[in-house]
Write a protein that holds these residues in place. Sequence first.
Motif, PDB file in Angstrom:
ATOM      1  N   GLY A   8       0.783  -1.234   0.000  1.00 28.90           N
ATOM      2  CA  GLY A   8       0.000   0.000   0.000  1.00 28.90           C
ATOM      3  C   GLY A   8       0.812   1.280   0.000  1.00 28.90           C
ATOM      4  N   GLN A   9       2.150   1.186  -0.181  1.00 31.88           N
ATOM      5  CA  GLN A   9       2.963   2.402  -0.208  1.00 31.88           C
ATOM      6  C   GLN A   9       3.902   2.377  -1.402  1.00 31.88           C
ATOM      7  N   VAL A  10       4.241   3.576  -1.894  1.00 29.91           N
ATOM      8  CA  VAL A  10       5.216   3.669  -2.983  1.00 29.91           C
ATOM      9  C   VAL A  10       6.615   3.674  -2.376  1.00 29.91           C
ATOM     10  N   GLN A 118      -6.310  -2.109 -12.322  1.00 35.51           N
ATOM     11  CA  GLN A 118      -6.279  -3.525 -11.929  1.00 35.51           C
ATOM     12  C   GLN A 118      -5.723  -3.728 -10.513  1.00 35.51           C
ATOM     13  N   PHE A 119      -5.250  -2.671  -9.888  1.00 37.63           N
ATOM     14  CA  PHE A 119      -4.604  -2.830  -8.572  1.00 37.63           C
ATOM     15  C   PHE A 119      -5.504  -3.541  -7.565  1.00 37.63           C
ATOM     16  N   PHE A 120      -6.760  -3.143  -7.565  1.00 38.09           N
ATOM     17  CA  PHE A 120      -7.676  -3.698  -6.570  1.00 38.09           C
ATOM     18  C   PHE A 120      -7.797  -5.216  -6.716  1.00 38.09           C
ATOM     19  N   PHE A 121      -7.965  -5.662  -7.993  1.00 31.93           N
ATOM     20  CA  PHE A 121      -8.083  -7.105  -8.229  1.00 31.93           C
ATOM     21  C   PHE A 121      -6.781  -7.821  -7.869  1.00 31.93           C
ATOM     22  N   ALA A 147      -4.960   5.151  -4.515  1.00 32.56           N
ATOM     23  CA  ALA A 147      -6.397   5.182  -4.201  1.00 32.56           C
ATOM     24  C   ALA A 147      -7.133   4.003  -4.829  1.00 32.56           C
ATOM     25  N   SER A 148      -6.624   3.511  -5.975  1.00 31.22           N
ATOM     26  CA  SER A 148      -7.310   2.398  -6.643  1.00 31.22           C
ATOM     27  C   SER A 148      -7.260   1.106  -5.833  1.00 31.22           C
ATOM     28  N   LEU A 149      -6.296   1.021  -4.908  1.00 36.49           N
ATOM     29  CA  LEU A 149      -6.264  -0.166  -4.040  1.00 36.49           C
ATOM     30  C   LEU A 149      -7.500  -0.237  -3.154  1.00 36.49           C
ATOM     31  N   LYS A 150      -8.159   0.912  -3.021  1.00 33.11           N
ATOM     32  CA  LYS A 150      -9.309   0.969  -2.120  1.00 33.11           C
ATOM     33  C   LYS A 150     -10.597   1.259  -2.885  1.00 33.11           C
ATOM     34  N   ASP A 151     -10.670   0.825  -4.146  1.00 36.89           N
ATOM     35  CA  ASP A 151     -11.860   1.121  -4.950  1.00 36.89           C
ATOM     36  C   ASP A 151     -13.139   0.601  -4.289  1.00 36.89           C
ATOM     37  N   PHE A 152     -13.047  -0.562  -3.687  1.00 37.04           N
ATOM     38  CA  PHE A 152     -14.240  -1.160  -3.042  1.00 37.04           C
ATOM     39  C   PHE A 152     -13.892  -1.534  -1.610  1.00 37.04           C
ATOM     40  N   SER A 153     -14.761  -1.156  -0.703  1.00 41.52           N
ATOM     41  CA  SER A 153     -14.429  -1.366   0.712  1.00 41.52           C
ATOM     42  C   SER A 153     -14.884  -2.730   1.227  1.00 41.52           C
TER      43      SER A 153
ATOM     44  N   VAL B  12     -22.263  -0.642  -5.310  1.00 38.29           N
ATOM     45  CA  VAL B  12     -22.732   0.053  -6.509  1.00 38.29           C
ATOM     46  C   VAL B  12     -22.321   1.532  -6.467  1.00 38.29           C
ATOM     47  N   ASP B  13     -22.426   2.151  -5.294  1.00 39.55           N
ATOM     48  CA  ASP B  13     -22.009   3.557  -5.169  1.00 39.55           C
ATOM     49  C   ASP B  13     -20.507   3.712  -5.431  1.00 39.55           C
ATOM     50  N   GLU B  14     -19.733   2.755  -4.899  1.00 41.05           N
ATOM     51  CA  GLU B  14     -18.290   2.826  -5.126  1.00 41.05           C
ATOM     52  C   GLU B  14     -17.954   2.605  -6.601  1.00 41.05           C
ATOM     53  N   ARG B  15     -18.757   1.793  -7.268  1.00 37.73           N
ATOM     54  CA  ARG B  15     -18.559   1.599  -8.708  1.00 37.73           C
ATOM     55  C   ARG B  15     -18.791   2.913  -9.468  1.00 37.73           C
ATOM     56  N   VAL B  16     -19.809   3.640  -9.069  1.00 40.48           N
ATOM     57  CA  VAL B  16     -20.083   4.920  -9.737  1.00 40.48           C
ATOM     58  C   VAL B  16     -18.868   5.843  -9.589  1.00 40.48           C
ATOM     59  N   ALA B  17     -18.338   5.907  -8.374  1.00 35.70           N
ATOM     60  CA  ALA B  17     -17.178   6.769  -8.127  1.00 35.70           C
ATOM     61  C   ALA B  17     -15.976   6.300  -8.940  1.00 35.70           C
ATOM     62  N   GLN B  18     -15.780   4.993  -8.979  1.00 34.77           N
ATOM     63  CA  GLN B  18     -14.649   4.443  -9.726  1.00 34.77           C
ATOM     64  C   GLN B  18     -14.777   4.780 -11.212  1.00 34.77           C
TER      65      GLN B  18
END
Lengths: 174, 560
Positions: A8-10, A118-121, A147-153, B12-18
């Motif tokens: 999670g860090q550069v 693709q980072f999140f996956f 930030a893309s590492l945290k696309d979905f919580s 779904v909300d996070e998908r919109v933001a992404q």
Amino acid sequence: MPKLIKNGQVIDDAAQILVLDETQAPEALTLPEGPLFVPLAVWQAHKGQISGRASVGVWLDSHENVDEIADDLEGITAIALNFPKFTDGRAYSAAALLRSRYGFKGEIRAIGDVLRDQFFFMQRCGFDAIQPKAGKYSDAQLEEALASLKDFSTPYQAAIDQPEPLFRRTQRAA
Amino acid sequence: MYRYDPYDQKIVDERVAQFRDQTRRYLAGELTDDEFRPLRLQNGLYIQRHAPMLRVAVPYGLLSSTQVRKLAHIARTHDKGYAHVTTRQNFQFNWPELKVVPEILAELATVEMHAIQTSGACIRNITSDPFAGVAGDEYIDPRPWCEVLRQWSTFHPEFAFLPRKFKIAVNGAGQDRAVIQCHDIGLELKRDAAGEIGFRVLVGGGMGRTPIIGEEITDFVPWQHIITYCEAILRVYNRYGRRDNLYKARIKILVKALGIAEFKRQVEAEWEFGKNGPNTLTEAEVARVAGHFTTPAYETLPAEDAGYAAQRSANPAFAAWARRNVLAHKVPGYAIVVLSLKDPKRAPGDITAEQLDLVADWADAYSFGEIRATHEQNLVLADVRQSDLFAVWEKARATGLATPTFGLLTDIICCPGGDFCALANAKSIPIANAIQARFDDLDHLYDIGDIELNISGCMNSCGHHHVGHIGILGVDKNGEEWYQVSLGGSQGNNTSIGKVIGRSFAAAEMPDVISKIIDVYLAQRQAGERFIETVRRTGLDPFKLGVYGEAAVKERKHNA
């Protein structure tokens, strides 16, 4: 120095990804000094000497099967999995297999055509290091890309980073 | 129907933001076309001939009236006032502007909708029986299982970049209404000898360039293990499916190359590791999801409503509609209504914003607020009292949604084709409309009876031409649009792939060609024989003769 996203860090990373050209025989190669990822063929030719050496990892291309290094994992500290194109998704399965079936605890690094979307996956499948190609992102862009590492919580399904699916992790209201 | 809890809503909300950020980066030049393409496709966004096309997911075809009103609003605000129902039970908008797509997605999210995985090389929208929960021949309601699989497949990290698209369909009734034999994975719900629920699993079916009927990989997977079993199939496919040739990348090619026995061996070897793992389903989770698909508050009604019978006797037009577009319901006094989107004046599957709003109103007034979309590109009100049918018909007729041709020759499945789609070789909508214009006599259509005519504008087969009793495929010959005709395809329990009858035709010839095929059927049929049964009995020769003439057929045989 090349940049790497690690946990999670550069960070800076000096490891060289060794690529053989067609004229080079893996057996005859003299390995360069310093931290290094060697191709599978080089690993297989030299593992008697380099197994267990912390500065040497092995990298696999997307068509190469992780089963081939399954018996060597005790002597491997880091594995890089190459994405020849970011749409080639085989390395996701490879990383997941290394972590789950083979219990590999060392670094798994994504290399090649590696993009922030693709980072999140990647993280979910067990990659703990992500190295976009040199020049792909500026330092500022790479920081932003974290930030893309945290696309979905709260993802639904079980994966390497979260070995229980949502329905086992939480009590969902009916 | 399933309603989101805070977890579903957040995803779904996070998908919109992404996607908003991805679109921003694309428009700012930070993402190349090649980099943005898979991202937008996994969000159902195509770049078409005229404008982007946005495909909105309708999981297993189920919609609430609130959702339908939102689709109407989007059609009116961001499109040209209409939407299109696809052959995967989804909705498409043909004219949104790229930069407003994030706004559209944000609006969809407010009604628990999205466009996730409606395209791209990933697990697509899961389709099912449009009559789920109301059909008399249903063994097990497929909807909870579809929802469980939807959640599992949404943003599955390992399977977002498969060799090619991956389609799953689920059926739980005596009649297969979900085309499960033509899916990458087809699931048939069943019970074992002990009465436990599980799935017969078919794999490697598909249409496209190489149509193949799926093969049985196992005759029973207990319900607890369906996710881990599907994961084992997907993992074998992700690792070993071909990636060197787009046309050979579907799982069906891998299954054929290995043979079903070897493919099964590999899947089950993989499954040994995942079976009984954390993705094993729990009774609590299945009960939670199933709890959303409750039986509506049906009234106790007589099996035959006297008023409905009287209205049919008094009004032949209503009777004709009732005969074709009203289907038996498992609850006495109720009926399933098919709202036809096959008005010959419109493209098959198209519906206007005004019609969508009306359908939502009828759903609220007559059908517990729910609507279904079918893969045959119609809409369904699944729970209408027989005593309300006349009112529904009058309203539907007034707005062009009561074309009484469900299951007839002019109830055509048709892809958007060359008018819209950048992939198409040929237009398909004008062919459908020309055939509908030729066969505009209802008595003649009723005499011809049950028949399925499907049109695809290219080999991708979105119009399901391979399984049409009559299939029409648009082909490109030296830059001109031609049409290849096949006969003998069929969906359902006796799925078969149609066979091409001979040389292809120009667009203007197509109504005549269909007339000739129908004439052969009418001359050849035995009492009570449907079109497909006649084709199966006689083979293609009489039809070739009828279409190409004796000289042409003889010459062809001679040359062969």
